[in-house]
Design a protein around this motif. Structure first.
Motif, PDB file in Angstrom:
ATOM      1  N   UNK A   1     120.943  17.388  27.921  1.00 32.71           N
ATOM      2  CA  UNK A   1     120.779  15.957  28.183  1.00 32.71           C
ATOM      3  C   UNK A   1     120.644  15.204  26.865  1.00 32.71           C
ATOM      4  N   UNK A   2     119.847  15.758  25.950  1.00 25.98           N
ATOM      5  CA  UNK A   2     119.657  15.120  24.640  1.00 25.98           C
ATOM      6  C   UNK A   2     120.977  15.049  23.872  1.00 25.98           C
ATOM      7  N   UNK A   3     121.758  16.126  23.908  1.00 26.69           N
ATOM      8  CA  UNK A   3     123.043  16.144  23.204  1.00 26.69           C
ATOM      9  C   UNK A   3     123.990  15.100  23.778  1.00 26.69           C
ATOM     10  N   UNK A   4     124.068  15.003  25.096  1.00 23.94           N
ATOM     11  CA  UNK A   4     124.956  14.029  25.738  1.00 23.94           C
ATOM     12  C   UNK A   4     124.509  12.600  25.421  1.00 23.94           C
ATOM     13  N   UNK A   5     123.204  12.372  25.413  1.00 22.51           N
ATOM     14  CA  UNK A   5     122.666  11.049  25.085  1.00 22.51           C
ATOM     15  C   UNK A   5     123.002  10.685  23.637  1.00 22.51           C
ATOM     16  N   UNK A   6     122.869  11.645  22.741  1.00 19.88           N
ATOM     17  CA  UNK A   6     123.177  11.417  21.328  1.00 19.88           C
ATOM     18  C   UNK A   6     124.663  11.138  21.118  1.00 19.88           C
ATOM     19  N   UNK A   7     125.499  11.849  21.867  1.00 22.52           N
ATOM     20  CA  UNK A   7     126.943  11.625  21.754  1.00 22.52           C
ATOM     21  C   UNK A   7     127.297  10.178  22.080  1.00 22.52           C
ATOM     22  N   UNK A   8     126.679   9.666  23.156  1.00 26.97           N
ATOM     23  CA  UNK A   8     126.962   8.285  23.563  1.00 26.97           C
ATOM     24  C   UNK A   8     126.520   7.307  22.484  1.00 26.97           C
ATOM     25  N   UNK A   9     125.340   7.516  21.931  1.00 24.23           N
ATOM     26  CA  UNK A   9     124.828   6.607  20.905  1.00 24.23           C
ATOM     27  C   UNK A   9     125.668   6.705  19.632  1.00 24.23           C
ATOM     28  N   UNK A  10     126.104   7.906  19.308  1.00 25.67           N
ATOM     29  CA  UNK A  10     126.939   8.077  18.113  1.00 25.67           C
ATOM     30  C   UNK A  10     128.278   7.356  18.297  1.00 25.67           C
ATOM     31  N   UNK A  11     128.815   7.423  19.513  1.00 25.96           N
ATOM     32  CA  UNK A  11     130.089   6.754  19.795  1.00 25.96           C
ATOM     33  C   UNK A  11     129.990   5.250  19.587  1.00 25.96           C
ATOM     34  N   UNK A  12     128.820   4.681  19.917  1.00 24.42           N
ATOM     35  CA  UNK A  12     128.617   3.247  19.688  1.00 24.42           C
ATOM     36  C   UNK A  12     128.733   2.943  18.203  1.00 24.42           C
ATOM     37  N   UNK A  13     128.064   3.743  17.392  1.00 26.31           N
ATOM     38  CA  UNK A  13     128.015   3.468  15.952  1.00 26.31           C
ATOM     39  C   UNK A  13     129.346   3.730  15.260  1.00 26.31           C
ATOM     40  N   UNK A  14     130.147   4.623  15.805  1.00 30.38           N
ATOM     41  CA  UNK A  14     131.394   4.983  15.133  1.00 30.38           C
ATOM     42  C   UNK A  14     132.614   4.257  15.677  1.00 30.38           C
TER      43      UNK A  14
ATOM     44  N   UNK B   1     121.631   1.265  23.944  1.00 32.32           N
ATOM     45  CA  UNK B   1     120.474   0.813  24.715  1.00 32.32           C
ATOM     46  C   UNK B   1     119.363   0.344  23.785  1.00 32.32           C
ATOM     47  N   UNK B   2     118.732  -0.762  24.169  1.00 34.86           N
ATOM     48  CA  UNK B   2     117.675  -1.340  23.331  1.00 34.86           C
ATOM     49  C   UNK B   2     116.395  -0.517  23.350  1.00 34.86           C
ATOM     50  N   UNK B   3     116.296   0.444  24.258  1.00 37.21           N
ATOM     51  CA  UNK B   3     115.066   1.223  24.386  1.00 37.21           C
ATOM     52  C   UNK B   3     115.214   2.671  23.923  1.00 37.21           C
ATOM     53  N   UNK B   4     116.394   3.062  23.488  1.00 37.78           N
ATOM     54  CA  UNK B   4     116.608   4.430  23.033  1.00 37.78           C
ATOM     55  C   UNK B   4     116.005   4.661  21.654  1.00 37.78           C
ATOM     56  N   UNK B   5     115.641   5.916  21.403  1.00 36.70           N
ATOM     57  CA  UNK B   5     115.149   6.297  20.082  1.00 36.70           C
ATOM     58  C   UNK B   5     116.303   6.337  19.082  1.00 36.70           C
ATOM     59  N   UNK B   6     116.010   6.171  17.790  1.00 31.52           N
ATOM     60  CA  UNK B   6     117.059   6.284  16.770  1.00 31.52           C
ATOM     61  C   UNK B   6     117.679   7.675  16.774  1.00 31.52           C
ATOM     62  N   UNK B   7     118.924   7.765  16.310  1.00 32.39           N
ATOM     63  CA  UNK B   7     119.646   9.034  16.335  1.00 32.39           C
ATOM     64  C   UNK B   7     118.942  10.125  15.541  1.00 32.39           C
ATOM     65  N   UNK B   8     118.414   9.790  14.373  1.00 34.37           N
ATOM     66  CA  UNK B   8     117.784  10.831  13.564  1.00 34.37           C
ATOM     67  C   UNK B   8     116.567  11.422  14.271  1.00 34.37           C
ATOM     68  N   UNK B   9     115.831  10.587  15.000  1.00 32.24           N
ATOM     69  CA  UNK B   9     114.671  11.074  15.747  1.00 32.24           C
ATOM     70  C   UNK B   9     115.109  11.959  16.908  1.00 32.24           C
ATOM     71  N   UNK B  10     116.176  11.560  17.583  1.00 32.75           N
ATOM     72  CA  UNK B  10     116.698  12.380  18.675  1.00 32.75           C
ATOM     73  C   UNK B  10     117.209  13.722  18.154  1.00 32.75           C
ATOM     74  N   UNK B  11     117.830  13.703  16.982  1.00 33.15           N
ATOM     75  CA  UNK B  11     118.361  14.933  16.402  1.00 33.15           C
ATOM     76  C   UNK B  11     117.240  15.925  16.112  1.00 33.15           C
ATOM     77  N   UNK B  12     116.113  15.434  15.641  1.00 34.54           N
ATOM     78  CA  UNK B  12     114.989  16.324  15.350  1.00 34.54           C
ATOM     79  C   UNK B  12     114.360  16.852  16.645  1.00 34.54           C
ATOM     80  N   UNK B  13     114.405  16.066  17.685  1.00 36.45           N
ATOM     81  CA  UNK B  13     113.949  16.567  18.992  1.00 36.45           C
ATOM     82  C   UNK B  13     114.879  17.666  19.486  1.00 36.45           C
TER      83      UNK B  13
END
Length: 272
Positions: free
Chosen positions: A167-180, A191-203
């Motif tokens: 779930x975390x990987x899929x969520x990160x993929x979506x957020x990364x797609x926004x930035x790229x 999403x305005x409530x999601x954690x930053x990518x670097x924080x999600x990566x460490x999780x």
């Protein structure tokens, strides 16, 4: 007469025990299937969102098909949950999740139509969809936890860690797609409530660590080594985003990790 009664009792008692045991096994299988459907629902929706962000910049038919595939997969999981007779969650709880899903699907349809008609997304509408996706998947996660507690399902901690990692990987993929993606990145960051990518990566680091630790068959170890190698290759791109990163490589390796985690879950459950 007493001997006959005793013999009957000795025959009936094991049958009752077997019936109760069989019912318990079926109930646990139903509960496990219910949790698996909730897991698939969460991952599939984030995969659809990831595909949309890529579609918004290219209008590519192949990417549109990925959106449809993700939504269809989530829809199948939702239908399976609604049709379940396991009694894990109430009809009201499931209907609440289904309503959130309907809102997400409607926003996805409207956003797709926008891109197809105008050639670019309406950022306000995209933001609404991103926030709805987060709200919906938070609801699904909440119900997943409720289902675990209500059924007392004894799931393997490594299976749970693998599901959370997926779930975390899929969520990160979506957020990364926004930035790229150049079509949305300038004024929209997900999403305005999601954690930053670097924080999600460490999780994700911690979750993958929990999955990788432990015994396993040679096949399982090979899959886990592959997941670890892929994650180490792209980890830096998630933690320190750089516009020069090659987006399709990150996407490909991330999908490889998701596939590996799905295989890991199957192997762990098969060895249970």
């Amino acid at each position: 007469m007493k001997d006959t009664t005793l013999r009957l009792r000795s025959l009936v008692a094991p049958l009752i025990f077997l019936a109760i045991t069989s019912m318990a096994v079926r109930a646990q299988e139903g509960a496990n299937g219910f949790l698996a459907d909730l897991h698939d629902f969460r991952v599939s929706n984030y995969m659809a969102l990831d595909a949309f962000y890529r579609f918004s910049g290219t209008g590519n038919t192949e990417t549109l098909n990925e959106i449809v595939q993700g939504i269809n997969s989530a829809n199948d999981a939702m239908n399976s949950l609604a049709e379940s007779d396991s009694g894990v969650l109430s009809a009201e709880q499931l209907e609440a999740l289904n309503q959130e899903f309907d809102r997400f699907k409607n926003l996805m349809r409207d956003n797709i139509n926008d891109v197809r008609k105008r050639g670019y997304p309406d950022l306000r509408l995209v933001s609404d969809m991103a926030n709805q996706a987060f709200t919906m998947n938070e609801k699904a996660t909440e119900l997943y936890e409720v289902a675990q507690e209500s059924t007392h399902t004894a799931t393997d901690p490594r299976v749970e860690a693998a599901r959370s990692a997926a779930v975390k990987m899929a969520q990160m993929m979506a957020k990364y797609s926004v930035r790229s993606n150049s079509a949305v990145t300038q004024t929209f960051q997900g999403s305005s409530t999601e954690k930053p990518l670097d924080e999600q990566a460490r999780e994700l680091d911690a979750l993958l660590g929990s999955v990788i630790q432990g015994q396993g068959t040679p096949e399982l170890k090979a899959v886990l080594n592959d997941i670890s190698s892929k994650w180490q290759f792209i980890r830096g791109s998630y933690i320190n985003y750089n516009e020069r990163n090659v987006g399709f490589v990150i996407d490909r390796y991330s999908k490889g990790i998701l596939k590996g985690l799905a295989t890991t879950i199957e192997l762990l459950q098969g060895n249970a």
